[in-house]
Design a protein around this motif. Structure first.
Motif, short mmCIF file in Angstrom:
data_model
loop_
_atom_site.label_atom_id
_atom_site.label_comp_id
_atom_site.label_asym_id
_atom_site.label_seq_id
_atom_site.Cartn_x
_atom_site.Cartn_y
_atom_site.Cartn_z
N ARG A 127 44.42 -59.63 43.58
CA ARG A 127 44.93 -59.47 44.95
C ARG A 127 43.84 -58.89 45.84
O ARG A 127 42.94 -58.20 45.38
CB ARG A 127 46.13 -58.52 44.96
CG ARG A 127 47.38 -59.02 44.29
CD ARG A 127 48.02 -60.17 45.05
NE ARG A 127 49.30 -60.52 44.45
CZ ARG A 127 50.47 -59.98 44.80
NH1 ARG A 127 50.50 -59.06 45.74
NH2 ARG A 127 51.58 -60.37 44.21
N ASN A 129 41.31 -59.16 49.63
CA ASN A 129 40.07 -59.81 50.07
C ASN A 129 40.19 -61.33 50.06
O ASN A 129 39.21 -62.04 49.83
CB ASN A 129 38.91 -59.36 49.19
CG ASN A 129 37.56 -59.52 49.89
OD1 ASN A 129 37.49 -59.53 51.11
ND2 ASN A 129 36.50 -59.64 49.11
N GLY A 130 41.42 -61.81 50.27
CA GLY A 130 41.64 -63.26 50.29
C GLY A 130 42.07 -63.84 48.96
O GLY A 130 42.39 -65.03 48.87
N HIS A 131 42.08 -63.05 47.89
CA HIS A 131 42.48 -63.52 46.56
C HIS A 131 43.97 -63.30 46.34
O HIS A 131 44.53 -62.29 46.77
CB HIS A 131 41.69 -62.77 45.49
CG HIS A 131 40.21 -62.93 45.60
ND1 HIS A 131 39.55 -64.08 45.22
CD2 HIS A 131 39.25 -62.08 46.09
CE1 HIS A 131 38.26 -63.94 45.45
NE2 HIS A 131 38.05 -62.73 45.97
N ASP A 132 44.60 -64.23 45.65
CA ASP A 132 46.03 -64.11 45.38
C ASP A 132 46.37 -64.76 44.05
O ASP A 132 46.36 -65.99 43.92
CB ASP A 132 46.83 -64.78 46.51
CG ASP A 132 48.32 -64.47 46.43
OD1 ASP A 132 48.79 -64.06 45.35
OD2 ASP A 132 49.01 -64.62 47.45
N PRO A 149 34.88 -66.13 42.74
CA PRO A 149 33.42 -66.03 42.61
C PRO A 149 33.05 -65.42 41.27
O PRO A 149 33.90 -64.84 40.58
CB PRO A 149 33.03 -65.11 43.78
CG PRO A 149 34.26 -64.29 44.00
CD PRO A 149 35.43 -65.19 43.71
N LEU A 177 36.22 -59.68 42.77
CA LEU A 177 37.21 -59.65 43.85
C LEU A 177 36.68 -58.98 45.10
O LEU A 177 37.26 -59.14 46.19
CB LEU A 177 38.48 -58.94 43.37
CG LEU A 177 39.22 -59.60 42.21
CD1 LEU A 177 40.50 -58.83 41.89
CD2 LEU A 177 39.54 -61.06 42.52
N GLN A 179 34.13 -59.93 46.45
CA GLN A 179 33.57 -61.06 47.18
C GLN A 179 34.71 -61.94 47.70
O GLN A 179 35.81 -61.93 47.16
CB GLN A 179 32.67 -61.90 46.26
CG GLN A 179 31.59 -61.12 45.55
CD GLN A 179 30.91 -61.95 44.47
OE1 GLN A 179 30.22 -62.91 44.77
NE2 GLN A 179 31.12 -61.59 43.22
N LYS A 180 34.45 -62.71 48.71
CA LYS A 180 35.46 -63.63 49.26
C LYS A 180 35.64 -64.83 48.33
O LYS A 180 34.70 -65.23 47.62
CB LYS A 180 35.03 -64.13 50.64
CG LYS A 180 35.05 -63.06 51.73
CD LYS A 180 36.47 -62.63 52.05
CE LYS A 180 36.48 -61.64 53.20
NZ LYS A 180 37.88 -61.21 53.52
N PRO A 181 36.82 -65.45 48.32
CA PRO A 181 37.02 -66.67 47.52
C PRO A 181 36.04 -67.75 47.94
O PRO A 181 35.65 -67.83 49.11
CB PRO A 181 38.47 -67.06 47.84
CG PRO A 181 39.12 -65.80 48.29
CD PRO A 181 38.05 -65.04 49.03
N LEU A 182 35.65 -68.58 47.00
CA LEU A 182 34.72 -69.67 47.31
C LEU A 182 35.45 -70.84 47.97
O LEU A 182 34.87 -71.58 48.75
CB LEU A 182 34.04 -70.14 46.02
CG LEU A 182 33.23 -69.08 45.28
CD1 LEU A 182 32.66 -69.65 43.98
CD2 LEU A 182 32.12 -68.54 46.16
#
Length: 393
Positions: A127, A129-132, A149, A177, A179-182
């Motif tokens: 969860r 930073n854009g991850h889900d 990433p 996590l 880092q932003k999703p690729l």
């Protein structure tokens, strides 16, 4: 760390590359020099003759269990000792195929759903930073389509700065996590060691046992892989006879080769921690593709591939398994791995011929990766006319 069997730090072709060589298992002078028509030995000699690799060792196994081992170059740049026949090496990302096999076994037992979200097994872990984790399925972790990433990109310093550092699996996940999703889950492909760290955590949550123990009890012990093991926490030395591995101090070709054989493998964990030998890798891949480890439906799922950007034509990535199209026609299935100066490629043809090769780096380049691919192809294609050899254990 053990970085790729499919495409990661060094490139797709490398990632899904494989290679090898051979000479009779028990013979001291592996593969007699001058043996006519031995294309594998020639390829292995060319591999170490290019200057990027100090030494190489390989094994070829026929469907019936007979095979040959090969060595080339030197096993120690300081002493000029020979490369040990069937020596122990860090197989890096080939560990992913072991981890994937355990996950698929659990799926076959009804304990894991391949299309269930990671959130089901690891609540609220993926969860921010854009991850889900509610949008990332187990299948997407296995095939590198999660968009996560790689944690390796966020580890500060050089290989040598972290050579003896221990990493907790959760620490690796947190690095990724941050880092932003690729890309959105399922909307692309990018090799991610982090995805396999999460799979290791998933196995532990589902079984209540360490991933290394599950791999040992479900795969290593049943197959009698006596030279394969999961290093203990903090274990940095390789237990058996092994060639020394090297990395360039500068990270560039021509740099001073520094001994990197001793290292903490925790950076790879479920994505790349195992130590094995060429013969054991062959036995594992042969058993896996021969249906001894997975139910037919699960093996079929494992071999369902997605395209890999930049990979050779006809190649693809399944669930912890790479599809390789051979120059002689037909397919091979396997994986590759690179870590701490060891570059390993392993594969098995649909006819059951298996080959694994490890080269000890001095400095690995894209050209070196291509050579490894070519050596693997040579070894697997040579199986069209089985070579004589002694039966392996």
């Amino acid at each position: 760390m053990s970085h790729h069997p499919a495409v990661t730090v060094r490139g797709v072709a490398a990632v899904l590359a494989l290679a090898l060589g051979a000479a009779s298992p028990a013979s001291a002078d592996v593969a007699p020099r001058g043996r006519p028509g031995d294309a594998v030995r020639t390829a292995l000699n060319e591999l170490v003759g290019g200057g990027e690799f100090a030494g190489a060792l390989a094994a070829v196994r026929e469907p019936g269990g007979r095979g040959r081992d090969y060595t080339a170059g030197v096993g120690d740049l300081a002493t000029r000792a020979k490369v040990p026949v069937n020596g122990w090496v860090r197989i890096a990302s080939i560990t992913k195929t072991f981890t994937a096999t355990v996950v698929l076994q659990l799926a076959g037992e009804g304990k894991v759903g391949l299309d269930a979200p990671v959130e089901t097994y690891l609540p609220r872990l993926v969860r921010g930073n854009g991850h889900d984790g509610r949008l990332i399925t187990v299948r997407r972790l296995l095939q590198h389509t999660s968009g996560l990433p790689d944690h390796g990109r966020a580890i500060a310093g050089t290989f040598f700065d972290n050579q003896h550092r221990y990493f907790e699996p959760r620490e690796l996940v947190d690095l990724a996590l941050a880092q932003k999703p690729l890309f959105a889950p399922g909307k692309g492909w990018s090799y991610s060691n982090t995805g396999y760290v999460l799979l290791g955590l998933l196995v532990q949550r589902v079984t209540g046992r360490p991933i290394g123990v599950e791999i040992t009890d479900r795969i290593i012990t049943p197959l009698g892989l006596d030279d394969t093991y999961w290093p203990d926490a903090g274990e940095q030395r390789i237990r058996g006879a092994h060639p020394r591995a090297y990395k360039s101090r500068t990270g560039r070709p021509g740099g001073e080769p520094v001994d990197a054989s001793e290292m903490d493998p925790s950076r790879g964990w479920a994505a790349g921690q195992l130590v094995s030998t060429p013969r054991d890798v062959n036995r594992f891949l042969g058993a896996l593709l021969g249906g001894r480890l997975l139910k037919p439906a699960m093996l079929a799922q494992m071999k369902r591939t997605v395209p890999v950007p930049g990979a050779p034509r006809g190649w693809g990535y399944g669930l912890g398994l790479t599809k390789i199209r051979l120059s002689c026609g037909g397919l091979a299935w396997g994986h590759s791995g690179d870590v701490g100066g060891y570059s390993t490629r392993g594969g098995v043809t649909e006819g059951g011929r298996a080959a694994t090769v490890t080269a000890t780096e001095k400095s690995l380049t894209a050209e070196g990766d291509k050579q490894l691919d070519s050596t693997l192809d040579t070894a697997l294609c040579a199986g069209r006319q089985p070579a004589a050899g002694q039966a392996l254990r």
